[in-house]
Design an enzyme around this catalytic site. Structure first.
Site, PDB file in Angstrom:
ATOM      1  N   ALA A  78       0.836  -1.203   0.000  1.00 30.62           N
ATOM      2  CA  ALA A  78       0.000   0.000   0.000  1.00 30.62           C
ATOM      3  C   ALA A  78       0.867   1.246   0.000  1.00 30.62           C
ATOM      4  CB  ALA A  78      -0.923   0.001   1.222  1.00 30.62           C
ATOM      5  N   ASP A  79       0.280   2.326  -0.479  1.00 30.44           N
ATOM      6  CA  ASP A  79       0.931   3.635  -0.414  1.00 30.44           C
ATOM      7  C   ASP A  79      -0.149   4.700  -0.256  1.00 30.44           C
ATOM      8  OD1 ASP A  79       3.803   4.884  -0.991  1.00 30.44           O
ATOM      9  OD2 ASP A  79       2.269   6.234  -1.792  1.00 30.44           O
ATOM     10  N   THR A  80       0.111   5.656   0.623  1.00 27.82           N
ATOM     11  CA  THR A  80      -0.844   6.730   0.887  1.00 27.82           C
ATOM     12  C   THR A  80      -0.231   8.069   0.511  1.00 27.82           C
ATOM     13  OG1 THR A  80      -1.850   5.494   2.718  1.00 27.82           O
ATOM     14  CG2 THR A  80      -2.253   7.872   2.661  1.00 27.82           C
ATOM     15  N   GLY A 115      -3.452   3.716  -2.294  1.00 24.88           N
ATOM     16  CA  GLY A 115      -3.458   2.668  -3.301  1.00 24.88           C
ATOM     17  C   GLY A 115      -3.040   1.358  -2.665  1.00 24.88           C
TER      18      GLY A 115
END
Length: 201
Positions: A78-80, A115
């Site tokens: 994940a990436d924020t 994501g």
């Protein structure tokens, strides 16, 4: 079979150093292991629309995972990102950067996009979750207090919604609260259910 029970047949692997993502996944009652540290160069094409960056980086993290995956593995990456005025606010490099970021968010709304990529040995699935966050007008004293006490240097946009600033600054949100923490757990569970339904017969 209830899909949470069916997930126990899979080896969930969370590739994240974020303690918040680890907590959220555990609080969902899911059993998972943590991926070992591995290097990822978090770069993206400069012409990529900012609202697609989080999904792109989650795929990048997934593809960089160095271990082979089997059919019963599900790797979660994940990436924020925090977006204000059409630009991405990453993790602040230090105190002054954090102060500047929070001043730019004060009294305005911004977007938080996480994501997430799910992948096993034969397929992958990427999705994102989007939340709009509305900040009240913050005084310099409030911003100084938060940065000096909580040192939010590991957080995109220089704040954590679950910390003091979330109580005093956020007037409302549109979308998932947990997405702002770093993992949209409701959507993740829905996507995991779809992912295992797509398993090869």
């Amino acid at each position: 079979m209830f899909f949470i029970e069916e997930l126990k047949e899979y080896d969930l692997i969370l590739a994240s150093r974020s303690p918040r993502r680890r907590q959220l996944l555990a609080d969902c009652g899911l059993e998972f292991s943590l991926a070992g540290d591995y290097e990822v160069v978090e770069e993206y094409p400069r012409d990529l629309p900012v609202d697609e960056v989080a999904a792109f980086l989650s795929r990048l993290k997934s593809e960089a995972y160095p271990e082979p995956l089997g059919g019963k593995d599900i790797l979660i990456t994940a990436d924020t990102v925090v977006i204000a005025d059409g630009r991405i606010l990453g993790k602040p490099a230090g105190r002054e950067t954090a102060l500047d970021m929070l001043r730019s968010l004060s009294g305005r709304s911004h977007s938080v996009i996480t994501g997430v990529t799910l992948r096993n040995g034969s397929r992958s699935r990427t999705f994102d979750s989007r939340t709009k966050v509305f900040f009240k007008q913050l005084s310099d004293e409030e911003i100084d207090y938060y940065v000096d006490r909580y040192r939010p240097y590991d957080k995109a946009g220089a704040y954590g919604i679950q910390e003091w600033i979330g109580y005093v600054a956020i007037e409302r949100i549109e979308g998932s609260f947990y997405n702002v923490m770093g993992l949209p757990v409701q959507k993740l569970l829905t996507e995991l259910e779809v992912f295992i339904e797509l398993k090869e017969k």
